[in-house]
Design a protein around this motif. Structure first.
Motif, PDB file in Angstrom:
ATOM      1  N   TYR A  80       0.833  -1.207   0.000  1.00 29.43           N
ATOM      2  CA  TYR A  80       0.000   0.000   0.000  1.00 29.43           C
ATOM      3  C   TYR A  80       0.866   1.255   0.000  1.00 29.43           C
ATOM      4  O   TYR A  80       0.548   2.250  -0.663  1.00 29.43           O
ATOM      5  CB  TYR A  80      -0.926  -0.007   1.213  1.00 29.43           C
ATOM      6  N   ASP A  81       1.965   1.214   0.746  1.00 31.48           N
ATOM      7  CA  ASP A  81       2.861   2.365   0.849  1.00 31.48           C
ATOM      8  C   ASP A  81       3.445   2.735  -0.513  1.00 31.48           C
ATOM      9  O   ASP A  81       3.539   3.919  -0.859  1.00 31.48           O
ATOM     10  CB  ASP A  81       3.978   2.050   1.847  1.00 31.48           C
ATOM     11  N   ASP A  82       3.839   1.739  -1.286  1.00 30.50           N
ATOM     12  CA  ASP A  82       4.456   2.003  -2.585  1.00 30.50           C
ATOM     13  C   ASP A  82       3.530   2.766  -3.524  1.00 30.50           C
ATOM     14  O   ASP A  82       3.989   3.550  -4.359  1.00 30.50           O
ATOM     15  CB  ASP A  82       4.891   0.689  -3.249  1.00 30.50           C
ATOM     16  N   PHE A  83       2.239   2.541  -3.389  1.00 33.26           N
ATOM     17  CA  PHE A  83       1.290   3.183  -4.294  1.00 33.26           C
ATOM     18  C   PHE A  83       0.679   4.448  -3.701  1.00 33.26           C
ATOM     19  O   PHE A  83      -0.227   5.039  -4.281  1.00 33.26           O
ATOM     20  CB  PHE A  83       0.208   2.178  -4.710  1.00 33.26           C
ATOM     21  N   ALA A  84       1.228   4.866  -2.546  1.00 35.13           N
ATOM     22  CA  ALA A  84       0.765   6.100  -1.919  1.00 35.13           C
ATOM     23  C   ALA A  84       1.797   7.211  -2.004  1.00 35.13           C
ATOM     24  O   ALA A  84       1.454   8.357  -2.311  1.00 35.13           O
ATOM     25  CB  ALA A  84       0.408   5.844  -0.452  1.00 35.13           C
ATOM     26  N   ASP A  85       3.082   6.883  -1.729  1.00 39.79           N
ATOM     27  CA  ASP A  85       4.058   7.975  -1.624  1.00 39.79           C
ATOM     28  C   ASP A  85       5.223   7.909  -2.610  1.00 39.79           C
ATOM     29  O   ASP A  85       6.078   8.781  -2.603  1.00 39.79           O
ATOM     30  CB  ASP A  85       4.598   8.070  -0.193  1.00 39.79           C
ATOM     31  N   ASN A  86       5.257   6.889  -3.446  1.00 41.43           N
ATOM     32  CA  ASN A  86       6.293   6.838  -4.476  1.00 41.43           C
ATOM     33  C   ASN A  86       5.708   7.410  -5.769  1.00 41.43           C
ATOM     34  O   ASN A  86       4.826   6.804  -6.376  1.00 41.43           O
ATOM     35  CB  ASN A  86       6.764   5.396  -4.698  1.00 41.43           C
ATOM     36  N   PRO A  87       6.157   8.607  -6.196  1.00 43.41           N
ATOM     37  CA  PRO A  87       5.573   9.262  -7.369  1.00 43.41           C
ATOM     38  C   PRO A  87       5.561   8.384  -8.621  1.00 43.41           C
ATOM     39  O   PRO A  87       4.679   8.522  -9.474  1.00 43.41           O
ATOM     40  CB  PRO A  87       6.475  10.480  -7.565  1.00 43.41           C
ATOM     41  N   LYS A  88       6.500   7.477  -8.715  1.00 45.25           N
ATOM     42  CA  LYS A  88       6.603   6.626  -9.906  1.00 45.25           C
ATOM     43  C   LYS A  88       5.448   5.641 -10.005  1.00 45.25           C
ATOM     44  O   LYS A  88       5.046   5.244 -11.105  1.00 45.25           O
ATOM     45  CB  LYS A  88       7.939   5.880  -9.873  1.00 45.25           C
ATOM     46  N   TYR A  89       4.904   5.212  -8.869  1.00 40.50           N
ATOM     47  CA  TYR A  89       3.877   4.161  -8.864  1.00 40.50           C
ATOM     48  C   TYR A  89       2.528   4.633  -8.309  1.00 40.50           C
ATOM     49  O   TYR A  89       1.596   3.842  -8.223  1.00 40.50           O
ATOM     50  CB  TYR A  89       4.364   2.972  -8.029  1.00 40.50           C
ATOM     51  N   LYS A  90       2.424   5.883  -7.971  1.00 40.05           N
ATOM     52  CA  LYS A  90       1.223   6.391  -7.303  1.00 40.05           C
ATOM     53  C   LYS A  90      -0.037   6.104  -8.122  1.00 40.05           C
ATOM     54  O   LYS A  90      -0.089   6.336  -9.327  1.00 40.05           O
ATOM     55  CB  LYS A  90       1.355   7.890  -7.076  1.00 40.05           C
ATOM     56  N   ASN A  91      -1.060   5.586  -7.417  1.00 39.96           N
ATOM     57  CA  ASN A  91      -2.316   5.228  -8.087  1.00 39.96           C
ATOM     58  C   ASN A  91      -3.459   5.373  -7.083  1.00 39.96           C
ATOM     59  O   ASN A  91      -3.889   4.404  -6.460  1.00 39.96           O
ATOM     60  CB  ASN A  91      -2.243   3.795  -8.619  1.00 39.96           C
ATOM     61  N   PRO A  92      -3.975   6.599  -6.886  1.00 40.93           N
ATOM     62  CA  PRO A  92      -4.996   6.843  -5.866  1.00 40.93           C
ATOM     63  C   PRO A  92      -6.302   6.081  -6.099  1.00 40.93           C
ATOM     64  O   PRO A  92      -6.951   5.647  -5.141  1.00 40.93           O
ATOM     65  CB  PRO A  92      -5.218   8.357  -5.925  1.00 40.93           C
ATOM     66  N   THR A  93      -6.694   5.913  -7.354  1.00 41.77           N
ATOM     67  CA  THR A  93      -7.939   5.190  -7.646  1.00 41.77           C
ATOM     68  C   THR A  93      -7.836   3.732  -7.219  1.00 41.77           C
ATOM     69  O   THR A  93      -8.737   3.184  -6.575  1.00 41.77           O
ATOM     70  CB  THR A  93      -8.277   5.263  -9.151  1.00 41.77           C
ATOM     71  N   LEU A  94      -6.732   3.113  -7.551  1.00 37.78           N
ATOM     72  CA  LEU A  94      -6.502   1.726  -7.163  1.00 37.78           C
ATOM     73  C   LEU A  94      -6.442   1.600  -5.647  1.00 37.78           C
ATOM     74  O   LEU A  94      -7.018   0.675  -5.059  1.00 37.78           O
ATOM     75  CB  LEU A  94      -5.208   1.213  -7.797  1.00 37.78           C
ATOM     76  N   LEU A  95      -5.757   2.539  -4.992  1.00 38.61           N
ATOM     77  CA  LEU A  95      -5.624   2.486  -3.542  1.00 38.61           C
ATOM     78  C   LEU A  95      -6.977   2.579  -2.843  1.00 38.61           C
ATOM     79  O   LEU A  95      -7.224   1.871  -1.866  1.00 38.61           O
ATOM     80  CB  LEU A  95      -4.716   3.616  -3.051  1.00 38.61           C
ATOM     81  N   LYS A  96      -7.849   3.443  -3.319  1.00 39.47           N
ATOM     82  CA  LYS A  96      -9.175   3.570  -2.700  1.00 39.47           C
ATOM     83  C   LYS A  96      -9.898   2.228  -2.698  1.00 39.47           C
ATOM     84  O   LYS A  96     -10.560   1.863  -1.723  1.00 39.47           O
ATOM     85  CB  LYS A  96     -10.001   4.615  -3.454  1.00 39.47           C
ATOM     86  N   GLU A  97      -9.770   1.511  -3.791  1.00 38.43           N
ATOM     87  CA  GLU A  97     -10.434   0.205  -3.888  1.00 38.43           C
ATOM     88  C   GLU A  97      -9.726  -0.835  -3.036  1.00 38.43           C
ATOM     89  O   GLU A  97     -10.363  -1.739  -2.486  1.00 38.43           O
ATOM     90  CB  GLU A  97     -10.508  -0.211  -5.351  1.00 38.43           C
ATOM     91  N   MET A  98      -8.426  -0.707  -2.881  1.00 40.96           N
ATOM     92  CA  MET A  98      -7.677  -1.624  -2.020  1.00 40.96           C
ATOM     93  C   MET A  98      -8.017  -1.415  -0.546  1.00 40.96           C
ATOM     94  O   MET A  98      -8.085  -2.364   0.233  1.00 40.96           O
ATOM     95  CB  MET A  98      -6.170  -1.449  -2.254  1.00 40.96           C
ATOM     96  N   TYR A  99      -8.242  -0.156  -0.145  1.00 42.05           N
ATOM     97  CA  TYR A  99      -8.636   0.122   1.240  1.00 42.05           C
ATOM     98  C   TYR A  99      -9.954  -0.565   1.587  1.00 42.05           C
ATOM     99  O   TYR A  99     -10.148  -1.049   2.704  1.00 42.05           O
ATOM    100  CB  TYR A  99      -8.787   1.627   1.461  1.00 42.05           C
ATOM    101  N   LEU A 100     -10.859  -0.610   0.622  1.00 45.89           N
ATOM    102  CA  LEU A 100     -12.193  -1.173   0.861  1.00 45.89           C
ATOM    103  C   LEU A 100     -12.162  -2.681   1.086  1.00 45.89           C
ATOM    104  O   LEU A 100     -13.117  -3.250   1.622  1.00 45.89           O
ATOM    105  CB  LEU A 100     -13.122  -0.845  -0.307  1.00 45.89           C
TER     106      LEU A 100
END
Length: 290
Positions: A68-88
């Motif tokens: 989860y961290d990699d897709f939140a704070d690493n600009p190269k891999y950031k994906n907020p839409t995917l993360l929202k669904e992963m949180y759920l």
């Protein structure tokens, strides 16, 4: 404690599965750092009969946090839409979007299911399930804070960084897993145990902040506490050297705070404090890798 052949096999299989879906991080993080760090900081009340299952459970946890961290704070891999669904996924809500077939989403679902299946077999797994869920929500909130810092850099301030940042370490959640695997559990001492885990989590966060600062700066990650202090601190002339010294002093204060609980919990706080010091040594030995 010596690792059994079966324990090594379970860890290897899980690491191989993770790397098959995500190879962003160096595999030594999963094969060396996380297993050793979790062993060093496992509380003494964990039953020998389930020790390996506890470590495996915490490895699931560490992988969830990393993913989860990699897709939140690493600009190269950031994906907020995917993360929202992963949180759920923690709430039992699965997406119907195309992200459902995304390898990272599949991996997140696998890790969460694996975590709760594994801890469910521990002596106190069912009793403390809701507590672990609460702890994971705190981890995810810290992750969401990291997203905000990169989206709106001006929102950063040192107090919120110190509050949310430590939860990214997941050491309170790891402590809950230890309690799940403990042979003796007094419900009246869970709160005191969590106070210790909170101090340990701050200690672990400082270890991480000191070790990963240079790497995160290279990646363009703006969530490191040192970076936030240097750019938003309360000093007119913030100093990297002085702040690092301040963090080291805080680490020692946290250790002393943990040791003060020696009569209030059902595990050896001295051994736990020693394990935290080993964790700092481990961080430094793998600097640039983790």
């Amino acid at each position: 404690m010596l690792k059994s052949k079966e324990d090594n096999q379970n860890i290897d299989e899980l690491v191989n599965f993770y790397l098959n879906y995500s190879n962003i991080r160096n595999e030594r993080l999963f094969r060396e750092f996380l297993p050793k760090g979790y062993r060093d900081t496992t509380i003494s009340s964990v039953s020998k009969e389930v020790f390996n299952e506890v470590i495996l459970s915490k490895l699931y946890l560490g992988m969830i946090i990393t993913l989860y961290d990699d897709f939140a704070d690493n600009p190269k891999y950031k994906n907020p839409t995917l993360l929202k669904e992963m949180y759920l996924l923690l709430e039992g809500i699965e997406t119907t979007s195309t992200n459902r077939t995304n390898n990272i989403y599949i991996l997140a679902k696998y890790l969460l299911e694996g975590l709760f299946e594994t801890v469910g077999k521990l002596p106190n797994g069912k009793t403390l399930k809701s507590l672990l869920e609460f702890d994971l929500r705190q981890v995810f909130l810290a992750n969401r804070y990291s997203e905000l810092l990169n989206d709106i850099p001006g929102v950063a301030n040192i107090n919120e960084s110190k509050h949310h940042g430590p939860y990214n370490m997941g050491m309170v959640a790891a402590g809950t897993i230890d309690l799940m695997g403990s042979s003796r559990l007094s419900k009246y001492k869970i709160g005191k145990s969590r106070e210790i885990f909170l101090s340990a989590q701050r200690y672990g966060r400082i270890c991480n902040v000191l070790t990963t600062f240079e790497r995160e700066m290279e990646e363009g990650d703006l969530t490191n506490e040192i970076y936030i202090y240097l750019n938003n601190g309360d000093s007119t002339r913030p100093s990297l050297k002085n702040y690092k010294k301040k963090l080291i002093v805080e680490m020692d204060t946290n250790i002393q705070h943990i040791l003060s609980y020696f009569k209030e919990v059902d595990f050896n706080v001295s051994a736990y404090a020693s394990g935290l010091k080993e964790l700092f040594t481990l961080h430094r030995s793998l600097k640039g890798i983790i």
